[in-house]
Structures are given as structure tokens and as C-alpha cells.
Scaffold this active site. Structure first.
Site, PDB file in Angstrom:
ATOM      1  N   HIS A 222       0.989  -0.961  -0.073  1.00 64.37           N
ATOM      2  CA  HIS A 222      -0.359  -0.284   0.051  1.00 64.37           C
ATOM      3  C   HIS A 222       0.729   1.088   0.211  1.00 64.37           C
ATOM      4  CE1 HIS A 222      -2.020  -3.467   2.424  1.00 64.37           C
ATOM      5  NE2 HIS A 222      -2.844  -2.816   1.425  1.00 64.37           N
TER       6      HIS A 222
ATOM      7  N   GLY B 152      -4.140   8.101   3.812  1.00 65.68           N
ATOM      8  CA  GLY B 152      -4.789   9.692   3.426  1.00 65.68           C
ATOM      9  C   GLY B 152      -5.847   9.691   2.864  1.00 65.68           C
TER      10      GLY B 152
ATOM     11  N   ALA C  92      -4.518  13.038  12.185  1.00 65.87           N
ATOM     12  CA  ALA C  92      -5.796  12.693  12.513  1.00 65.87           C
ATOM     13  C   ALA C  92      -6.296  12.547  12.819  1.00 65.87           C
ATOM     14  CB  ALA C  92      -5.749  11.875  10.683  1.00 65.87           C
TER      15      ALA C  92
END
Lengths: 571, 571
Positions: free
Chosen positions: B217, B395, B553
Site C-alpha cells: 500500500h 490519506g 488525523a
């Protein structure tokens, strides 16, 4: 982008070596390709498939029980030479004859066609199975027929199943050709592919666009459009295929379906696309039988997809769904096999030139010197010839000419050192070129030099008249082989005035060198004049237009060869 | 580049739909994945594999006779939710228990782990087969272990063969775990991959370079080096694998070998590379058994290659070479099968809230209003949260939070409309989030809200003390689930001061709104302060360094939720 490679010129050989290692239960390596490593019964029809490399699983991935008996593998995107097709077919023959299957491209038509002639001359039944499924190329392939793309898989699978089931030679050929007649394909491309060792792609498609009907070597398609939704793409592929439905095929009914990735389209994308295509075909009344979805006939790392439909009758459906176990395709019950003996290449016959008169051997040395000079000149001209060819072709003319003339030079040197006369040295050069260059120019130059050589003889120093006859024979041989006429924008445009001028001047009493100089000059002027011509053979209209104002690479290299030969004969 | 897709959010579903259509003789569609379409005997151990999608043939391509019984398929690169794992495993269970196989990633560990707990609670034996083969990720995977890459194929194949052969639950688990223990992989990447709907790749590798040990990934690897020759690449892959030879494995002897393309490396390149690798392994005294070369565990259109070696003992070799027929892997004699009955999803129980007191139902409506506000806020914050996450993650945090909270809002609205109390509305929101968001944040928020909900009850209007207990329970649940402590740079850094402050202020006598405002403020300050921290869990060192100066985040979104909830409670 191709990233894992050593010497680009040995890419195909090394990939085949690894492939044969992995799949040794299916295949063994033979010069020019792969042969089943499992035994087949005496008298079985051999299905031999092939073409340029870079399309895996086509062609080696389809060799195995229930599939092909052997595959001939040319260089990347280049037809295997006649010799390689012949050798592999000979190794595969079990006495039942050989069906030679390939996609419809000019080089393959020539090389497989000549190989079939040679096989028949040996008493081996041999016929061509020319796959012509690509509806986007209507009239653009060799002989004005469609090109062959993923329809290969259906035609080869059905030929293999028929042969495995014990069909005789005519039976295999008939049913496989019917499968091809009932098969249509349509493709789109999102991006080009990059040859091993190159940094730029062979062709490009603008970002966010798709090339409709673009060929698997970048042959131009029908149009370029913004990338569509899956439904739009499905319609773009389905409609032209159904519109080109073969005569006699039902509208609706049972069909084989292939959704093929062209190299780097992801499985998930192909599955999604298949879902839309299947739904639309079913809405139109079709029943899909044993679909295949995946990377089945590729072009290195090209991105794109194609749809292939074969209208099935009872016999075709039985053969399409019959068991097969190949590296790239596996279906149904395992076909029991026993290992075949390891292939032993037949011993090479050594030519014996001991009876050649001294004067003839001296002439042989002179021919050798000419061939060496030609190889050197073509090596130096390689980049320039590549650039000229790239205008309306795939840019590999320089590479092919350099490789072919190098092989010719090696063969000529060997024959000359062994004392061969002029005819035998030139014949050796011809065979070296044809056997090792591959592609279209390889077979053309092989025939050209072979025809020339047969007029020279080995009995002494060929006189000017013999040389002029050689040039005419070369012209006759090439035009008979490829079907090109003067004005078609091929090397024939330079060869014709060369042969004519040489004959006229020799008949008019000029000595050989003077006559040759005039003939080379005529060839050069004619090659330059091909700028004004549009290609008539094997080029789609956009490329034909693009080539206006540019000379033909084949004609330019022929003129270069004649000038180089003159300089070498003079010294 | 992914080019064939409609709505990116339904990409996985549509691809699975097409896949199931093509391979209907092997698989049938069930919610969350695919299940064999062929019958298996009562009492057979079920092997259920899975993980994020985008890795085809992993995972659905390995379902079939001799392989897995079912595959759970999450969104692209996102773990399937606990619920989906549970549902698919339950459908696959034949009374012999379920072995849950997946690569070692944080989200999968959580979701498969919780699903196993739920299955055991139902009386179904369920254990994890966590694949940990990637030597480049030593210490970087979940639980500080190696990540799982193409070793999946060996572990799943051997588990499937053992189950097919009638091994009992413990036997399958033991031999499959031994296969994993004896398996090591190493990979390189040449280029990144692009998610459906995105125009930019998820990560990049500079042209002419290769990322050594780069994860599937885009997890950072060991180093970046100029692209090597095939021999150099072969050594780069072989040496680390052999250096990490498992304890007890022989130096030399019989091994299974996989050379895997990561998505768009061409077959020819893989064959060539395999040839070099095989030669080098044989020089070192290894015998290669039944190698597999191809696209076996991919990352969409990522270019790269990996080598996997499994040191075989007699039992592992027998299971590795045993027959299997799956969409992506076919070996040996065909396993006879009969069709299985079509899967019927169990009827959904409708919750009955008719006994809820009016005051409690009013409280439920208030909780619903809060959840609706949270979903709206997270939808608006999606791009910003994505940007923050992209600094040190992949993200997708914004997308995951938006999707999860939308599902939570739908479930809360339904429960509230049916008259549920505060606890049940929040529990419904928790389950909606967990079941449909997938990934790591989905399972974390599911547990967080579930733990909170259990303290609220349905008997009336929850008082401030109950809400404070809810916050503490949420903190306890999340830390127990994920193992994160304050200071690890996760959402726990904001959740801890939120829970503590809320409790302290409620105990000090503040009303709920005042206490909540202070707690939200504390959470916001703490989230901002995560800028100073380095991640301690699941992040490789380069990413940990890169994240310095940027907040986490997860903590930022937690603080946003607490502030949004305050505003909603106030109005």
C-alpha cells in the site's frame, strides 16, 4: 514500461528460458520456441501457433494437453523467421501434419507461409490457420483482411481440442477455420507499451482518452475519444462486434466471450467491464458459454481491453469447453499424459565446398567482402533507417536490417572461409539473414538474396550477364513473395529500376562495375522519389497520409545496399 | 492508473459482481465477499480469507476446491468490517470451525479478531491465521510483526489443502501457521498505484528507481536505488529472504517459490527474473518445488516484484502440491464437486422499541440529532482530514470517517424513528459505523460508540454521570482494542483528556453541557498537541519522522466530533 531485462536483444530468449523452467511439466525449449514436454500419439495433428513475442500468454502459454503442440516465438513484436517456424513445426510433427496458427500480420503471413511450403516439400501436410477477428481493422491486415487479436485464443483452443480428440488433418483445419470465421473482436487502448531497452513508449494515447480499435502494436484505430463510463465502453466494444456478425450467425444464441486485458489493465477493472458486457449481451438474447476474462493476448504493458465473441454451433461449443491444461489456460478434467523424450535437435549438415575451382572460390571471397561491407553500412545506418521507418511504421526497420545483415555476414564469412563459390556464399548469406533476422524485412531479404544467388553459380567468376540475371531474379522473387508492385511504396520501387538498369546497361555492353554504378544511381533516385507515394499495402489510411513527403525505409535501405556493394566491388 | 470504473464507491462491489458471474462454477456472491458455489461436507473446517480489495487474485481468486471456502472483501485497501467478516465466516462454517486467514495489517487484525470473538461467542471455533512473511517490514506490521504479502498464497493454499484433506480444526490451524512460520518474502516496487477515481497515484517511485521493501500500500521500504540488472534484482530479493531464514529451516533443501508481480509487471519480465532467481537458488543448494510465477497478490496497477520462499517439510510439500481449482490457481487432478445450495441470507431481526418510555425516546431523538450533526461535520471535514492523514498515512482517514458517520447517521435515524432510547440509538449508530465503514477507523469508532452506548441505557434521559461513565467506557474500550496508550499519537491522545475532564467536571458538579464544553476544549488542545509526538504504533520510522510537526488525523477528528456534539446538544 519494461524494467526487468538485461541485454534487450536476449529478452525473449531469457523470458522463454524462465517460462520453460517454471512450466517444465507442460513445455520444453526448442530452438525458436517451445514444444510440449508430454508425449502425443503417433499420427496426431500438430497445432503449432506463434508470432512475435511480447504478447504473453500468446503464444507459448497456450501449449499443453488440449491446446497447441508447440509455439514459435519471434523477437518482440517481430515475426519468427521462416526457418524457426519450419524447425519448430518439424519438431512438433507426429506424422499427422501441421496446422500453423497465427494472427494476420504481414511478416507472419510470409514466414509461416514459406515454412508451410517447405514442410509440404518435405512431404508433411501443412496449412495456415490465419486468425482475422479484429473488426476495427477491416481491410487493414495482410491480404486486406482483418488483423488477428484475442480471437487467437478461440481459434487455437478449438484447433487444439479437435487435434486432441483425434480429428484428422482436414478436420482440424476445417473446424478451426470455422471458429475463426465465426469470431469477431473489438478493442480499445488507454496507453501504449514500451519495448525492453527503450525509454519512450512505442506509441501513446492522450491522458483521459481511449484509442478505439487501436491495434496491439499501436496500429492506428478508428478514433480517439475521452475515456467513457463502463457502460459506454461496453457498448463501444459490443456494437461493432455484433454489427460485424458473420454471415449465417444467429442474432442471439450461444456464444463464447473473451474480455481481454492488453497488458496492464487490472483484473478488477476487467471483471467490472465483463459484468456490464455480459448484462448487455444477455439483454440482447445471447447465452454466454465458458467466458474467459484476463490477460490473454497482451502487448507488453499496454493498457486497454478487448471483447471477443464467437458464435458457437454444437461442435464448436464442445471443443471450446473441452478440457485443456496449458500454462495460461486450464479447464475441465486433467488429460492424462506421459513425459515425451527430450527434443534432440537434428545434426547440422556441414556443407562441403572442397570441389570448388580456385577462380570460383576467389569470386566467393569477393561476394563475402561485399556482404561484410553491406553489414557495416547497415549497422551505421541503423538509427537513421529507424527514424525513417518510424514515420509510417513501428521504427524497427533499422534494427531488423542491422541484425539480418550481421547474420548474413557471419554466414558468408564462414562459407567463404570454407572455400564456397559466389553463388554458395550469397546463398549462405541469404539463409543467415532469413533465419536469424525474423520479421518482414528478414524474409524479404532472404528471398531477394536467395533468388540472386541461384543465378550466380559456383563454377567460376560470374559474368555481368549472370549478375544482371541475378538482379532480375531477385526482383521476381520479392514481388512474387510479397505481392508488391512498383508504386506501392516498398523496396520494390528501388529494386525495379536497379534490376532494369543493370540489365539494360549490361546488354548495352557496359562492364559490370559501370552498369552497377548506373543501376545503384537509379535505385537511389527511385528510393528518394518514394516520398511522393502513399503506401498501398498493410498500412492504415492515417499512416499512409502521414508517410507522404517521407521516403520508404525499405527502398532507402535497398539503395544503400546497392551503393555499398558498388564501392566494395570497386576496391 | 485505474480507468474502468463508474462510481468509485461501488468499484469493489461491481468488480465482485463480474467476478462471480465469470467464475460461477467456483463461487457465489454473499454480502461482504464470495463463498464457494460447490458443496463441502458437513464438519469440514472452513478456511475464510480476506482483507482490503485491490489485491486480486487475493483474496477472492483463491476460493474453490482445494483452496479457501470463502473470501471477505473490504473496500479498496481497507479492511472489511467486523460484521462482514463475521457474516461471511458464518455462511462458510460447516460445523468444523473457521480459520480466518489474512495479512498482518492493523485494520484486519482488529476486524478479523473481533469477528473471531463473535464467532466463538456463537459456539463456532474460530482462530486467526495471520500471515507475516515480509522481511522488509521486520517490526513494522501490526503487533510489531512483519507484514503479510505474497506469503498469503502459501499459507492459504496449505490451509485449504489441509481442510480439503479432512484435517480437524486444530490440525488445519497448526499446519497453516507452520507454513507461515516457514515463509519469507521480499519485494521491490518500480511505481505506485492509483485508486479508482483518483488522478494522482497513492505514492510514487522516482523514474529509473526501485523502492526496496516498499509495502503493497506504499508503506515505505528500506531504501530507494537505481533499477538494477536482473541479476542484481534477483540478489536483492534472495539475500534478505535467506538471511531471514526461519529457525530450524535448512540451508538448502526443498522450497516452494513464488515470484509475484505487483500489478503491472509483465509476464515476460517475471519469467526472466524467475530464471535468474531459480539459477541462484539452485547454486545455493535449493530444490524448487512447484513454483508459481505471475500476478498473485497485487496492488492495483503498481509495478514491482517479490520473491517468496517457503521451507518445506514432507507434510507442507504434500499440501503445497495437492490439487486445487480456484479462479486464480489450478493444479493437479480435478476435485469432484457438486453444486452447493444458493446462499440464503439469514432474515434480519427487526428491533422492537415499543416498550421505550417517552422520556427515553426523546433522549434517543437527541442522540440522533447529535449523530446527524457529527455526520454532517465529518462530511464537510473530509478533504481536510484526508490532507492531515496523508502526511503520515494513506490519506483515507477523511473518506473513512465520512463513510462511517454517514452509515451511523442512517442507523441512528432509523432507530430513533422506531422509538429507541438513547443507548439503543447510539448502539445502532455504533454498529452502522462499524459494519459499513471498514478499515481501522471503522472498527475503532464502532467500539468507541458501542462502549459509550452501553452506559446510557434506554430507561430515561441519561444523567451527566452516565454520560461521563460512557466517555470513560469509550476510552477503556478503544485502548483495550487497539493497545494504544496516550502519547502514541492516536485518537487516544484526545479521547483520554476528554473522558478525564468530563468525569472531573461532572463530579465537581458542573451540568452536562458545561462539563462537555470543557472536555471538548481539552480534547481539541490535546489533538493539536499531537504535533509534537512521533507515532509509536504501525508506522515505519520514515513516516514517524515525517509526521513530526503535524497533528494526528484521528485525534483531530475525535476533537471535532466532541465539539460538534456540544453544539448539537446546546441547540
Amino acid at each position: 514500461m519494461t524494467r526487468i531485462f538485461g541485454d534487450p536483444s536476449s529478452f525473449v530468449d531469457e523470458a522463454l528460458q524462465g517460462f520453460t523452467d517454471i512450466y517444465s511439466t507442460y513445455v520444453q525449449r526448442v530452438p525458436g520456441g517451445v514444444l510440449r514436454s508430454t508425449a502425443t500419439p503417433e499420427g496426431k495433428v500438430a497445432v503449432v501457433v506463434g508470432g512475435g513475442s511480447g504478447h504473453y500468454p500468446a503464444f507459448a502459454g497456450y501449449v499443453g494437453p488440449g491446446g497447441a503442440d508447440a509455439a514459435v516465438c519471434g523477437d518482440v513484436f517481430a515475426s519468427p523467421s521462416t526457418r524457426l517456424v519450419y524447425d519448430v513445426a518439424k519438431a512438433a510433427n507426429r506424422g499427422g501434419g501441421v496446422v500453423l496458427g497465427f494472427g494476420n500480420y504481414a511478416g507472419d503471413i510470409l514466414n509461416f507461409g514459406l515454412a508451410a511450403e517447405r514442410l509440404r516439400a518435405d512431404g508433411i501436410p501443412a496449412e495456415l490457420l490465419v486468425v482475422t477477428d479484429d473488426v476495427a481493422s477491416e481491410g487493414k491486415g495482410a491480404n486486406g483482411q482483418r488483423r488477428g487479436i484475442a480471437g487467437d485464443v478461440v481459434a487455437f483452443k478449438i484447433a487444439g481440442a479437435a487435434a486432441e480428440a483425434g480429428y484428422d488433418f482436414k478436420g482440424v483445419l476445417t473446424v478451426a477455420n470455422r471458429a475463426n470465421d465465426l469470431t469477431r473482436s473489438m478493442g480499445i487502448a488507454f496507453s501504449g507499451c514500451t519495448l525492453p531497452g527503450e525509454t519512450e513508449p512505442l506509441f501513446t494515447v492522450p491522458d483521459g482518452h481511449m484509442g478505439i480499435g487501436l491495434g496491439i502494436h499501436g496500429e492506428p484505430g478508428i478514433s480517439e475519444e475521452p475515456t467513457g463510463t463502463p457502460d459506454e465502453i461496453a457498448e463501444l466494444l459490443i456494437q461493432p462486434v455484433l454489427d460485424a456478425r458473420p454471415e449465417g450467425a444467429t442474432d442471439g444464441g450461444r456464444i463464447a466471450v473473451i474480455v481481454n486485458g492488453l497488458g496492464s489493465t487490472k483484473y478488477e477493472e476487467l471483471f467490472l467491464l465483463y459484468g456490464r458486457i455480459a448484462a448487455k449481451l444477455r439483454e440482447r438474447g445471447y447465452d454466454i458459454v465458458a467466458p474467459e476474462v484476463g490477460e490473454l493476448v497482451t502487448s507488453l504493458d499496454m493498457a486497454g481491453a478487448s471483447l471477443t465473441v464467437t458464435w458457437l454451433d454444437e461442435e464448436l461449443e464442445r471443443l471450446w469447453t473441452a478440457p485443456i491444461q496449458c500454462p495460461a489456460l486450464s479447464r475441465g478434467q486433467v488429460i492424462e499424459t506421459t513425459p515425451a523424450p527430450r527434443f534432440e535437435p537434428p545434426a547440422q549438415e556441414q556443407a562441403d565446398y572442397s570441389g570448388t575451382p580456385a577462380e570460383a572460390a576467389a569470386a566467393g571471397q569477393r561476394v563475402d567482402a561485399v556482404i561484410q561491407a553491406v553489414a557495416k553500412a547497415l549497422h551505421e545506418a541503423e538509427p537513421e533507417l529507424g527514424r525513417i521507418d518510424a514515420v509510417a511504421g513501428d521504427g524497427d526497420h533499422g534494427v531488423g536490417m542491422a541484425r539480418g545483415s550481421r547474420a548474413a555476414a557471419e554466414a558468408a564469412a564462414k562459407a567463404s572461409a570454407a572455400g564456397a563459390g559466389a553463388g554458395s556464399v550469397l546463398a549462405a548469406a541469404a539463409d543467415g539473414w532469413a533465419d536469424r533476422a525474423g520479421g518482414t524485412s528478414g524474409v524479404v531479404w532472404g528471398v531477394l538474396l536467395r533468388s540472386f544467388a541461384e543465378q550466380l553459380g559456383d563454377s567460376g567468376k560470374p559474368d555481368a550477364a549472370a549478375v544482371a540475371r541475378g538482379a532480375r531474379a531477385a526482383f521476381d522473387g520479392v514481388t512474387r513473395l510479397g505481392g508488391a508492385k512498383p508504386g506501392d511504396k516498398t523496396l520494390v520501387d528501388a529494386l525495379a529500376p536497379f534490376a532494369t538498369t543493370l540489365s539494360e546497361r549490361v546488354e548495352a555492353g557496359d562492364d559490370l562495375l559501370t552498369a552497377w554504378a548506373a543501376a545503384a544511381e537509379a535505385a537511389t533516385a527511385a528510393a528518394d522519389a518514394t516520398k511522393e507515394l502513399r503506401p498501398q499495402i498493410g498500412r492504415a489510411r492515417p499512416l499512409a497520409e502521414r508517410s507522404l513527403g517521407h521516403p520508404d525505409a525499405g527502398a532507402i535501405s535497398l539503395a544503400l545496399v546497392t551503393r555499398t556493394a558498388h564501392a566494395a566491388l570497386q576496391s
